[in-house]
Structure formats: C-alpha cells, structure tokens
Write an enzyme that holds these catalytic residues in place. Structure first.
Site, PDB file in Angstrom:
ATOM      1  N   GLN A  69      30.157   5.770 -17.745  1.00 29.36           N
ATOM      2  CA  GLN A  69      31.159   4.919 -17.082  1.00 29.36           C
ATOM      3  C   GLN A  69      31.838   3.971 -18.068  1.00 29.36           C
ATOM      4  O   GLN A  69      32.255   2.867 -17.696  1.00 29.36           O
ATOM      5  CB  GLN A  69      30.501   4.121 -15.948  1.00 29.36           C
ATOM      6  CG  GLN A  69      30.223   4.935 -14.708  1.00 29.36           C
ATOM      7  CD  GLN A  69      31.513   5.530 -14.109  1.00 29.36           C
ATOM      8  OE1 GLN A  69      32.605   4.956 -14.236  1.00 29.36           O
ATOM      9  NE2 GLN A  69      31.395   6.677 -13.477  1.00 29.36           N
ATOM     10  N   SER A  70      31.962   4.383 -19.308  1.00 33.47           N
ATOM     11  CA  SER A  70      32.564   3.509 -20.321  1.00 33.47           C
ATOM     12  C   SER A  70      34.023   3.175 -20.001  1.00 33.47           C
ATOM     13  O   SER A  70      34.864   4.068 -19.831  1.00 33.47           O
ATOM     14  CB  SER A  70      32.491   4.215 -21.677  1.00 33.47           C
ATOM     15  OG  SER A  70      33.352   3.599 -22.601  1.00 33.47           O
ATOM     16  N   ASN A  71      34.316   1.881 -19.960  1.00 31.34           N
ATOM     17  CA  ASN A  71      35.710   1.434 -19.790  1.00 31.34           C
ATOM     18  C   ASN A  71      36.518   1.751 -21.043  1.00 31.34           C
ATOM     19  O   ASN A  71      37.705   2.068 -20.970  1.00 31.34           O
ATOM     20  CB  ASN A  71      35.738  -0.073 -19.529  1.00 31.34           C
ATOM     21  CG  ASN A  71      35.068  -0.435 -18.226  1.00 31.34           C
ATOM     22  OD1 ASN A  71      35.485   0.019 -17.161  1.00 31.34           O
ATOM     23  ND2 ASN A  71      34.008  -1.240 -18.289  1.00 31.34           N
TER      24      ASN A  71
END
Ligand SMILES: Cc1ncc(COP(=O)(O)O)c(C=O)c1O
Length: 340
Positions: free
Chosen positions: A75-77
């Site tokens: 879920q890396s921004n």
C-alpha cells in the site's frame, strides 16, 4: 538566506493551503495548530511524495531514463505516486512491493495497476533480505531489453528527493508570514525520513532554526538520526555548489519521537483510531492510520503532556495517504461500531 535548488519538473499543485484548525486547537488547549495541506498536492499523486518526485524525476529525465524502478509496501503511497507520475510522463514503471498479493487489489495497489505499472510482490522476509539484489535484477532485465532504467529508493528519500521538502519548508514559512506568525515547530510523520530530512535541512539552510519534529511510524530515533544525516551528506556530495557551507551537516537539529509507533509499522491501536475519527468529525480532516494518524497521536500527546508548553503556533504537515485508509475498512468499521 536564499536557497538555490537543483533542476525540477512541475508535477504538484503548489503552494498547498495552510489551514488554521481552530476547534482542534481549542480542544488541545495549548498552541494554535495549523495544517499544511500536502494532501492537496495533486489528486492521484497526492501527498508528500510528489514534492520529492519533482526533483527525482527531473534527474531521471536528465539521465535519459525511460523506465522507473522503485519499491515499498503493497500500500505504498510513494509507489502509487510514482506509477501515476510515470504514466503522466510516458515512462514505464516497475514496482517492487513488499507483502502478499491480495485477492482483490485495493487502495494504492489498485491505482498502481490502473496506471499500468508492472508490479512484483515479494514476501516481507525475502523483500527485506534481498531488496538490493531485486533492484539489480530488475535493472538488468530492463537493460537487456534495451531500456534505460532509473532506480528510486524507498520513499524517494535520498540526496535528490530531499530538496522537495527544503522547498516545502520555505513555502511553509511564507504561508505563516502571510498568516501573521512565525511557527514555533513543524511536526510531520516520518517513515523513510526524507520529509523530515528536507524540512530539517530547510530550517538549517535558511537560518530559520525552527524545530522540525518527526513522529516515527517505524524504526528508532537513532535510525532517523543516521538516515537524515546520510541523506543530507548525499545532497551535499551531489550538489556541493548548492551547499557550500561545510558546517551544514553538523548544524542539523534532528528531532525524532519514536514512542507513537504502537505494535509496529502499519499496525494500529485504539487511540489512533479514536484520534483519526475525532479530527474527521471535528475539522473535516481525514488522516490515515499508517502515517499521518500516528503523527497526530504524537502531536496530541506531546501537547497534553506539556512538552510543547510556551509554543504559540505549530504547523502540522498533512502528508497525504488517504488511499491507504480504505484497506483498513474492517478496523474502522469495528471501531465505529464500538464507539457508537
Ligand atoms: C502519507 C505519508 N506520510 C508520511 C510519510 C513519511 O514520509 P517519509 O517517507 O518522507 O519519511 C509517508 C511515506 O513514507 C507517507 O506515505
């Protein structure tokens, strides 16, 4: 002192607004809290990463890159912002992600796929053990295809990306001047350290000497001390003409608090959910449980325990992360049901 910058491209909508959180400030009954809305840097590239990518991608284009390779959690921004930026610039993007492939793509991961990024997902242990060889392997793979890959480290936190938050520091000072005050401190979430590094370097280079407080969402005070020093040393080595004063590194005032992480990176706790819900209801400001929510818990506790006594105005940087909230729908649904 005026700061000069390396080349950048324009990706973000700047300046972002500075908003006075009146009801939240009176609830805390301490300093006035001002929200620097870096959640509004862009719709799909929203958050802090796009400021760093403006410099990093300028460097990539100057190097003739046609393929960006970067890494992060599922879920890396940062990976999502890179995927969108790559699509906007017509560059291929390959993401090395940590985690396990979910049945349904959600949040940032869904946006990565929509933007056409190639995604390789590795179990956490393998990712941690082999990250540099994974970068080397994928880089080799693209070279073999006649492409020119450009490698971006976790969070675009390095001697190039750091300039994004040096510039943000100057922007914050201008915002505050317009609002009629000088901030007593700037507070942000810290994960790969680049945002804190840039703000801290900005505070040093401009001579403003305003404390920048990084609330860690992983790792320790010692880790960030080293990490931020390393990024600034790298910036100095890459751009000696922009940082001619050799004392900059020793003058950095690195302030990190590591007591609000909870059980671990991306793992929440009841006080976190409570503060996120309270700010959403009280001010219409939505934070995420991985980064900005933990920074908020830190801010609330530091103010209530008297650690910020005597401070008149604090700027809290909203570094984005909204898309990362949705995969936490279960915990929030349970929390809201319990909270009645
Ligand atoms: C929403 C959000 N806030 C804060 C951070 C922390 O920023 P940095 O990695 O520059 O420390 C990150 C990324 O790690 C993020 O995605």
């Amino acid at each position: 002192m005026t700061v000069t910058y390396p080349p950048k491209i324009s990706l973000a909508q700047l300046p972002t607004p500075l908003r006075h959180l009146k009801r939240f400030s009176s609830r805390l009954n301490g300093p006035q809290i001002w929200l620097k809305q870096d959640d509004l840097t862009h719709s799909m590239m929203s958050g802090n990463k796009v400021r760093k990518l403006e410099f990093v991608l300028a460097d990539a284009l100057a190097a003739g890159a046609d393929t960006l390779i970067t890494c992060g959690g599922l879920q890396s921004n940062h990976c999502r912002a890179t995927a969108i930026a790559g699509a906007q610039l017509g560059l291929n993007v390959h993401l090395i992600l940590r985690g396990s492939m979910p049945e349904l793509a959600d949040g940032n991961h869904l946006l990565d796929l929509l933007a056409g990024a190639a995604v390789s997902v590795y179990p956490a242990a393998e990712y941690q053990r082999n990250l540099s060889s994974l970068f080397a392997e994928w880089s080799h793979h693209y070279h073999e295809q006649g492409k020119t890959p450009y490698l971006i480290p976790t969070g675009a936190s390095n001697g190039v990306g750091v300039w994004g938050y040096v510039a943000a520091f100057e922007e914050i000072i201008r915002d505050c001047e317009q609002a009629g005050f000088t901030p007593d401190a700037i507070v942000c979430a810290t994960g790969s350290g680049g945002t804190q590094a840039g703000l801290t370097l900005g505070s040093t280079l401009t001579g403003a000497a305003i404390p920048v407080i990084g609330i860690a969402v992983c790792d320790s005070v010692d880790y960030f001390e080293k990490r931020i020093h390393d990024d600034v040393i790298s910036a100095q080595q890459l751009y000696p003409h922009l940082m001619p004063d050799s004392t900059v590194v020793e003058r950095l005032q690195i302030i990190t608090l590591d007591s609000y992480i909870g059980p671990g990176y991306a793992q929440g706790y009841p006080e976190l959910y409570k503060e996120i819900a309270s700010l959403a209801r009280g001010e219409g400001v939505v934070l995420d449980p991985v980064y900005t929510g933990k920074a908020l818990v830190g801010l609330v506790n530091e103010v209530s325990s008297g650690c910020m006594k005597g401070m008149g105005n604090i700027v809290f940087v909203h570094t984005g992360g909204l898309f990362g909230l949705f995969p936490y729908r279960d915990v929030f649904t349970d929390f809201l049901a319990g909270a009645g």
